[in-house]
Scaffold this motif. Structure first.
Motif, PDB file in Angstrom:
ATOM      1  N   GLN A 141       0.856  -1.181   0.000  1.00  8.52           N
ATOM      2  CA  GLN A 141       0.000   0.000   0.000  1.00  8.52           C
ATOM      3  C   GLN A 141       0.898   1.239   0.000  1.00  8.52           C
ATOM      4  OE1 GLN A 141      -2.226  -1.100   3.625  1.00  8.52           O
ATOM      5  NE2 GLN A 141      -4.049  -1.240   2.348  1.00  8.52           N
ATOM      6  N   MET A 144       1.786   7.920   0.513  1.00  7.05           N
ATOM      7  CA  MET A 144       2.023   9.061  -0.381  1.00  7.05           C
ATOM      8  C   MET A 144       1.845  10.374   0.380  1.00  7.05           C
ATOM      9  SD  MET A 144      -0.144   7.583  -3.677  1.00  7.05           S
ATOM     10  CE  MET A 144       0.856   8.372  -4.955  1.00  7.05           C
ATOM     11  N   TYR A 268      -2.581   6.583   2.277  1.00  5.22           N
ATOM     12  CA  TYR A 268      -2.051   5.342   1.726  1.00  5.22           C
ATOM     13  C   TYR A 268      -3.164   4.648   0.968  1.00  5.22           C
ATOM     14  CZ  TYR A 268      -3.926   3.042   5.993  1.00  5.22           C
ATOM     15  OH  TYR A 268      -4.724   2.592   7.017  1.00  5.22           O
ATOM     16  N   VAL A 269      -2.777   3.883  -0.042  1.00  7.46           N
ATOM     17  CA  VAL A 269      -3.733   3.346  -0.999  1.00  7.46           C
ATOM     18  C   VAL A 269      -3.344   1.917  -1.344  1.00  7.46           C
ATOM     19  CG1 VAL A 269      -2.376   4.351  -2.900  1.00  7.46           C
ATOM     20  CG2 VAL A 269      -4.780   3.737  -3.296  1.00  7.46           C
ATOM     21  N   GLY A 271      -2.166  -1.071  -3.363  1.00  7.29           N
ATOM     22  CA  GLY A 271      -1.307  -1.104  -4.538  1.00  7.29           C
ATOM     23  C   GLY A 271      -2.027  -1.511  -5.802  1.00  7.29           C
ATOM     24  N   ARG A 277      -4.476   5.408  -7.567  1.00  5.69           N
ATOM     25  CA  ARG A 277      -3.080   5.847  -7.535  1.00  5.69           C
ATOM     26  C   ARG A 277      -2.816   6.876  -8.619  1.00  5.69           C
ATOM     27  NH1 ARG A 277       0.679   0.524  -7.101  1.00  5.69           N
ATOM     28  NH2 ARG A 277       2.284   2.147  -7.214  1.00  5.69           N
ATOM     29  N   TYR A 280      -4.283  10.223  -7.511  1.00  3.28           N
ATOM     30  CA  TYR A 280      -3.487  10.875  -6.474  1.00  3.28           C
ATOM     31  C   TYR A 280      -2.207  11.471  -7.065  1.00  3.28           C
ATOM     32  CZ  TYR A 280      -6.623   8.235  -3.401  1.00  3.28           C
ATOM     33  OH  TYR A 280      -7.734   7.709  -2.777  1.00  3.28           O
ATOM     34  N   GLU A 281      -1.588  10.750  -7.983  1.00  3.12           N
ATOM     35  CA  GLU A 281      -0.381  11.267  -8.621  1.00  3.12           C
ATOM     36  C   GLU A 281      -0.699  12.505  -9.464  1.00  3.12           C
ATOM     37  OE1 GLU A 281       1.086   7.911 -10.739  1.00  3.12           O
ATOM     38  OE2 GLU A 281       1.857   6.907  -8.926  1.00  3.12           O
ATOM     39  N   GLN A 287       4.959   8.841  -3.750  1.00 10.00           N
ATOM     40  CA  GLN A 287       5.172   7.774  -2.775  1.00 10.00           C
ATOM     41  C   GLN A 287       6.428   8.038  -1.959  1.00 10.00           C
ATOM     42  OE1 GLN A 287       5.058   3.817  -4.388  1.00 10.00           O
ATOM     43  NE2 GLN A 287       5.527   2.829  -2.436  1.00 10.00           N
TER      44      GLN A 287
END
Length: 296
Positions: A141, A144, A268-269, A271, A277, A280-281, A287
Motif C-alpha cells: 500500500q 504518499m 495510503y492506498v 497497490g 493511484r 493521487y499522482e 510515494q
C-alpha cells in the motif's frame, strides 16, 4: 523463506529477552519517550502522534486501548498501538514476535494491523504462529504525501461535513467501509461507528459534497491530524457519479482543506487500485514509503 521467518520464532524471542529486551504497556510517564520515538517519522506515525495530541498521554484509554512498548535496557526502541487495531510505531521487525505475543496475551480482539509494511507483516507472522488467522493481507500500500498545493483545480463544491447532513453522510461512510473491507461497519452494532462519523463532523475533519438532490457525491475524512501532517482516509465517490473525471478535483479540494491544518498531506492506498493511484499522482502526491494492512 526461513531467514525471513526466523526472527519471530520462539527461540529468537528467548534470545531477545535474555539480551535485555522487554515489552510492557506504556504509562503516562512514558509519554515523552513515545512522542520522541514517533517523531522520527511524523508521516508514518501520524496515527499515534494524533492520539497523543488528543489524549495528552501514552497511558491506556478508558476503553482499555493502550500502547505496547519495546524496551532495550530500559530505553524505548519501538511501540505498537493495541486498540481496535494494531499500529506499529518505529517497530523493528525482529521484535514483532514479542509484541505479537503480548497483544495475543491481552485477550483483545483486533480488527486489523496497519502501518509500515515490514513491521505489519512481521506482526502478522508472529500472530499467525499463535493461531490468529488473517482474513486478508494487503502487503503493498503506497504511502504518499503532498507537501504543497495540489496540481489540479480544486472542486469548489466540496465543503465541511455538516451535522444537518449526518443521515446522508453516515450511509456513505458505511458504503465506503463495506467496499474497502468487505463487511458492514454496523455488524457489531451501529452506535460505535455512528459516534466516530459524528465526531469527525464535529471536529471539522469530515469533507463532503451533498448536492441539491441530497446525494453525497463525494466524501473523505482527515482521519489523523497533527500540527505537521494530516492523513486522508475514507475516500469515496458515489457509484452514480463515477467515471466522469471528478475524483481529481475533489481530492485537490481535500488537500486544500487539509493544508489549513498542517503543511503535509498524506494517504495510503491499495497497490492494486491503479485508478486511485493515478488520480493521487495527478493531484501531486508522491510515494514516500509502503504500508501494509492485515485484516483479521
Amino acid at each position: 523463506m526461513l531467514s525471513r521467518v526466523a526472527p519471530w520464532l520462539a527461540s529468537h524471542k528467548e534470545n531477545a529477552a535474555s539480551a535485555g529486551i522487554s515489552v510492557r504497556t506504556l504509562a503516562g510517564a512514558d509519554t515523552a519517550a513515545l512522542r520522541r520515538l514517533a517523531s522520527q517519522d511524523p508521516v508514518a506515525n501520524v496515527f499515534i502522534l494524533a492520539h497523543l495530541r488528543a489524549a495528552g498521554s501514552a497511558a491506556p484509554t478508558a476503553g482499555g486501548a493502550g500502547v505496547l512498548g519495546v524496551f532495550d535496557d530500559g530505553i524505548l526502541v519501538g511501540a505498537c498501538w493495541a486498540g481496535a487495531n494494531l499500529v506499529p510505531v518505529q517497530l523493528d521487525p525482529e521484535f514483532a514476535g514479542l509484541v505479537a505475543a503480548a497483544a495475543s496475551n491481552s485477550g483483545r480482539r483486533f480488527a486489523s494491523a496497519f502501518g509500515p509494511a515490514d513491521a505489519v507483516l512481521a506482526l502478522h507472522a508472529g500472530l499467525a504462529a499463535l493461531g490468529h488467522a488473517a482474513h486478508e493481507v494487503r502487503d503493498e500500500q503506497p504511502l504518499m504525501t503532498l507537501c504543497g498545493p495540489p496540481s489540479v483545480e480544486p472542486n469548489a463544491d466540496l465543503g465541511l461535513g455538516r451535522l444537518a447532513d449526518f443521515d446522508r453522510i453516515l450511509p456513505a461512510c458505511a458504503a465506503m467501509f463495506e467496499e474497502e473491507v468487505g463487511y458492514s461497519p454496523f455488524l457489531g452494532g451501529k452506535e460505535f461507528y455512528s459516534r466516530r462519523v459524528e465526531g469527525l463532523i464535529r471536529q471539522g475533519h469530515s469533507l463532503a459534497h451533498v448536492n441539491d438532490s441530497g446525494d453525497v457525491v463525494f466524501k473523505a475524512e482527515l482521519g489523523a491530524v497533527t500540527a505537521d501532517v494530516t492523513q486522508i482516509q475514507g475516500v469515496w465517490m458515489n457509484p452514480g457519479y463515477r467515471g466522469q473525471g471528478l475524483s481529481a478535483g475533489y481530492m485537490a479540494a481535500v488537500v486544500e482543506k487539509a493544508r489549513t491544518l498542517a503543511p503535509v498531506t498524506s494517504l495510503y492506498v491499495n497497490g492494486f487500485n491503479l485508478r486511485a493511484r493515478s488520480t493521487y499522482e495527478r493531484v501531486g502526491f508522491r510515494q514516500v514509503g509502503t504500508f501494509a494492512t492485515v485484516l483479521f
